[in-house]
Design an enzyme around this catalytic site. Structure first.
Site, PDB file in Angstrom:
ATOM      1  N   GLY A 236      30.893  39.007  71.435  1.00  0.00           N
ATOM      2  CA  GLY A 236      30.917  39.072  69.974  1.00  0.00           C
ATOM      3  C   GLY A 236      30.161  37.978  69.251  1.00  0.00           C
ATOM      4  N   GLU A 269      32.790  36.744  77.476  1.00  0.00           N
ATOM      5  CA  GLU A 269      31.919  37.837  77.928  1.00  0.00           C
ATOM      6  C   GLU A 269      30.732  38.016  76.979  1.00  0.00           C
ATOM      7  OE1 GLU A 269      35.487  40.698  79.738  1.00  0.00           O
ATOM      8  OE2 GLU A 269      34.690  41.091  77.743  1.00  0.00           O
ATOM      9  N   GLY A 271      27.161  38.920  75.588  1.00  0.00           N
ATOM     10  CA  GLY A 271      26.041  39.772  75.986  1.00  0.00           C
ATOM     11  C   GLY A 271      24.865  39.512  75.071  1.00  0.00           C
ATOM     12  N   ARG A 272      25.008  39.992  73.841  1.00  0.00           N
ATOM     13  CA  ARG A 272      23.940  39.871  72.846  1.00  0.00           C
ATOM     14  C   ARG A 272      23.437  38.439  72.693  1.00  0.00           C
ATOM     15  NH1 ARG A 272      23.603  43.293  68.443  1.00  0.00           N
ATOM     16  NH2 ARG A 272      25.722  43.991  68.902  1.00  0.00           N
ATOM     17  N   TYR A 312      22.544  52.082  64.085  1.00  0.00           N
ATOM     18  CA  TYR A 312      23.380  51.121  63.331  1.00  0.00           C
ATOM     19  C   TYR A 312      22.731  50.650  62.042  1.00  0.00           C
ATOM     20  CZ  TYR A 312      25.002  50.131  68.171  1.00  0.00           C
ATOM     21  OH  TYR A 312      25.443  50.197  69.464  1.00  0.00           O
ATOM     22  N   CYS A 339      10.485  63.535  66.741  1.00  0.00           N
ATOM     23  CA  CYS A 339      10.691  64.539  65.690  1.00  0.00           C
ATOM     24  C   CYS A 339      12.062  64.380  65.055  1.00  0.00           C
ATOM     25  CB  CYS A 339      10.535  65.928  66.281  1.00  0.00           C
ATOM     26  SG  CYS A 339       8.966  66.120  67.091  1.00  0.00           S
ATOM     27  N   GLU A 340      12.293  63.275  64.413  1.00  0.00           N
ATOM     28  CA  GLU A 340      13.547  62.979  63.708  1.00  0.00           C
ATOM     29  C   GLU A 340      13.183  62.063  62.553  1.00  0.00           C
ATOM     30  OE1 GLU A 340      16.871  63.585  64.611  1.00  0.00           O
ATOM     31  OE2 GLU A 340      16.513  64.408  66.612  1.00  0.00           O
ATOM     32  N   TYR A 368      20.906  45.491  73.899  1.00  0.00           N
ATOM     33  CA  TYR A 368      21.158  46.868  73.453  1.00  0.00           C
ATOM     34  C   TYR A 368      19.849  47.567  73.061  1.00  0.00           C
ATOM     35  CZ  TYR A 368      25.751  44.776  73.538  1.00  0.00           C
ATOM     36  OH  TYR A 368      26.871  44.095  73.940  1.00  0.00           O
TER      37      TYR A 368
HETATM   38  C1  LIG Z   1      34.748  44.324  76.302  1.00  0.00           C
HETATM   39  C2  LIG Z   1      33.428  43.779  75.874  1.00  0.00           C
HETATM   40  N1  LIG Z   1      33.096  42.537  76.269  1.00  0.00           N
HETATM   41  C3  LIG Z   1      31.906  41.992  75.915  1.00  0.00           C
HETATM   42  C4  LIG Z   1      31.005  42.692  75.143  1.00  0.00           C
HETATM   43  C5  LIG Z   1      29.708  42.032  74.784  1.00  0.00           C
HETATM   44  O1  LIG Z   1      29.655  41.802  73.421  1.00  0.00           O
HETATM   45  P1  LIG Z   1      28.444  41.017  72.775  1.00  0.00           P
HETATM   46  O2  LIG Z   1      27.200  41.654  73.238  1.00  0.00           O
HETATM   47  O3  LIG Z   1      28.675  41.162  71.321  1.00  0.00           O
HETATM   48  O4  LIG Z   1      28.554  39.603  73.217  1.00  0.00           O
HETATM   49  C6  LIG Z   1      31.322  43.975  74.704  1.00  0.00           C
HETATM   50  C7  LIG Z   1      30.384  44.704  73.849  1.00  0.00           C
HETATM   51  O5  LIG Z   1      30.662  45.579  73.123  1.00  0.00           O
HETATM   52  C8  LIG Z   1      32.580  44.534  75.086  1.00  0.00           C
HETATM   53  O6  LIG Z   1      32.916  45.755  74.710  1.00  0.00           O
END
Ligand SMILES: Cc1ncc(COP(=O)(O)O)c(C=O)c1O
Length: 413
Positions: A236, A269, A271-272, A312, A339-340, A368
């Site tokens: 997040g 966790e 990601g982004r 989004y 084609c959208e 993503y």
């Molecule tokens: C359970 C869980 N953990 C971690 C993430 C990674 O989130 P972010 O990319 O916002 O750090 C997500 C993404 O939706 C998630 O669903």
């Protein structure tokens, strides 16, 4: 957004010390390009920001599951957060130890659960009472798996509604009452070790208060059980997609939440935050078009390669690969061949007059992006290139798909 890795040098856009044009001329477009130096410096920054609680970091493979990216992060010593068998297999291929994998997901299948038990993943993040019962029933022959209950704290996340996951109407997690109920009968799940709680209220969180509240609710749930010491606070952490994107920086975020977490084993966790601004999508202008009052640049990249703007209404800065300051600027819609009408990568983008054959780059596209790419309109998914840790060398980490790939699984009678 430009940063220390993705920047202009002598008016040529670079990824670290590599001129994008060198990659483009060799590999073609559209192409995703990732900076491994930036990926690693993002990780270091998160580790420093949260140092007070010494978190176990599990990179969220859903953001970008390219093997070179996963391998780089595994070699940097962190674990992986996965949501499917496919992501587990990619993590193992990248060298992750099963014990360093946390397995989340709202709809794990029986086969996926059995497979994860067999290889011995580090944690199951459980989102359903029936899932917990199934893991418990299946786990008997295996070493007791650790389980974190994913709590749905009923906190609306301050983010786009498609990536908010912590409100009570969401499909994610277990309600507060359900979590308390399971905890009160922990002993009946004798083949698993319910040792933690998991929360992830959404991605790209625009303030820290919602996460603080969610953590407080989680702590309240586990307070009667002093042996439960692990709190997984999910991902997040937000990334600025433009100069005026009002997101809290990671240090501010960490300063707001770490005081609550002292004394707990903390799992993150992200990601982004690790990969978004390390990646760009490079494309070629195919045509220009003026219609009514609108100006379009039609590129060879589309919503099939980068769906975030269509899905989004996400914003990506789009800039020329070669900066020519003497040209007049106008505002353009950057659109693809699909084609959208939703097939746009940007609207009203200020750009100098460009001609067919010139190159553009969509920034902050590392997360993503490629993972959501599709073959819609029977397009080939693009290649992925990485600039290595030395910042100087680059290589293709995944080839462009071929026309044969497109029909490989068709059954022709
Ligand atoms: C359970 C869980 N953990 C971690 C993430 C990674 O989130 P972010 O990319 O916002 O750090 C997500 C993404 O939706 C998630 O669903």
């Amino acid at each position: 957004m430009l940063n220390e890795s993705i920047r202009y040098h002598h008016d040529q856009l670079h990824c670290d010390q590599v001129a994008l044009e060198d990659i483009i001329k060799s590999v073609g477009t559209p192409v995703y390009i990732y900076s491994l130096p930036r990926t690693l410096s993002n990780l270091t920054r998160i580790q420093r920001a949260f140092a007070a609680v010494q978190p176990h970091i599990h990179y969220s493979a859903k953001a970008n599951s390219n093997l070179a990216v996963l391998k780089t992060l595994v070699e940097a010593g962190i674990g992986i957060d996965v949501v499917s068998r496919g992501e587990i297999q990619r993590s193992l291929l990248a060298g992750a130890r099963p014990a360093n994998i946390v397995f989340a997901g709202v709809g794990k299948t029986a086969d996926e659960i059995r497979y994860a038990l067999e290889i011995g993943v580090g944690w199951f993040n459980v989102e359903n009472v029936a899932e917990l019962a199934f893991i418990n029933a299946t786990a008997k022959p295996f070493q007791k798996p650790r389980v974190a209950l994913r709590l749905n704290p009923d906190i609306p996340a301050p983010t786009h509604r498609h990536i908010a996951t912590g409100h009570k109407g969401a499909k994610f997690g277990l309600s507060i009452a359900t979590v308390k109920d399971i905890l009160s009968q922990r002993h009946t799940y004798s083949n698993v070790d319910i040792a933690g709680l998991h929360i992830h209220i959404g991605s790209q969180l625009h303030n820290t208060e919602a996460t603080q509240q969610a953590i407080e609710i989680a702590l309240d749930c586990i307070r009667p059980y002093p042996d439960i010491r692990t709190l997984n606070i999910g991902g997040g952490l937000a990334v600025a997609y433009s100069q005026d994107d009002p997101v809290p920086d990671w240090e501010t975020f960490a300063a707001a939440v770490t005081p609550l977490l002292t004394g707990y084993d903390v799992i993150l966790e992200p990601g982004r935050s690790i990969i978004a601004d390390a990646g760009i999508l490079a494309m070629t202008v195919l045509y220009t078009k003026e219609q009514a009052t609108e100006r379009f640049l039609i590129t060879d990249a589309s919503m099939a390669e980068l769906i975030r703007p269509a899905l989004y209404e996400a914003h990506h800065e789009i800039i020329p690969v070669r900066r020519e300051s003497d040209r007049d600027e106008s505002r353009y819609h950057i659109v693809g061949p699909i084609c959208e009408s939703a097939d746009a990568l940007g609207h009203d983008v200020p750009l100098p007059a460009l001609q067919s054959g010139e190159y553009l780059a969509a920034l902050t596209a590392g997360a993503y992006g490629m993972v959501m790419a599709s073959n819609y309109n029977q397009r080939l998914r693009p290649p992925e290139v990485v600039v290595e840790r030395d910042g100087k060398t680059w290589r293709i980490a995944r080839q462009r798909e071929t026309w044969d790939d497109l029909v490989r699984n068709d059954v022709v009678v």
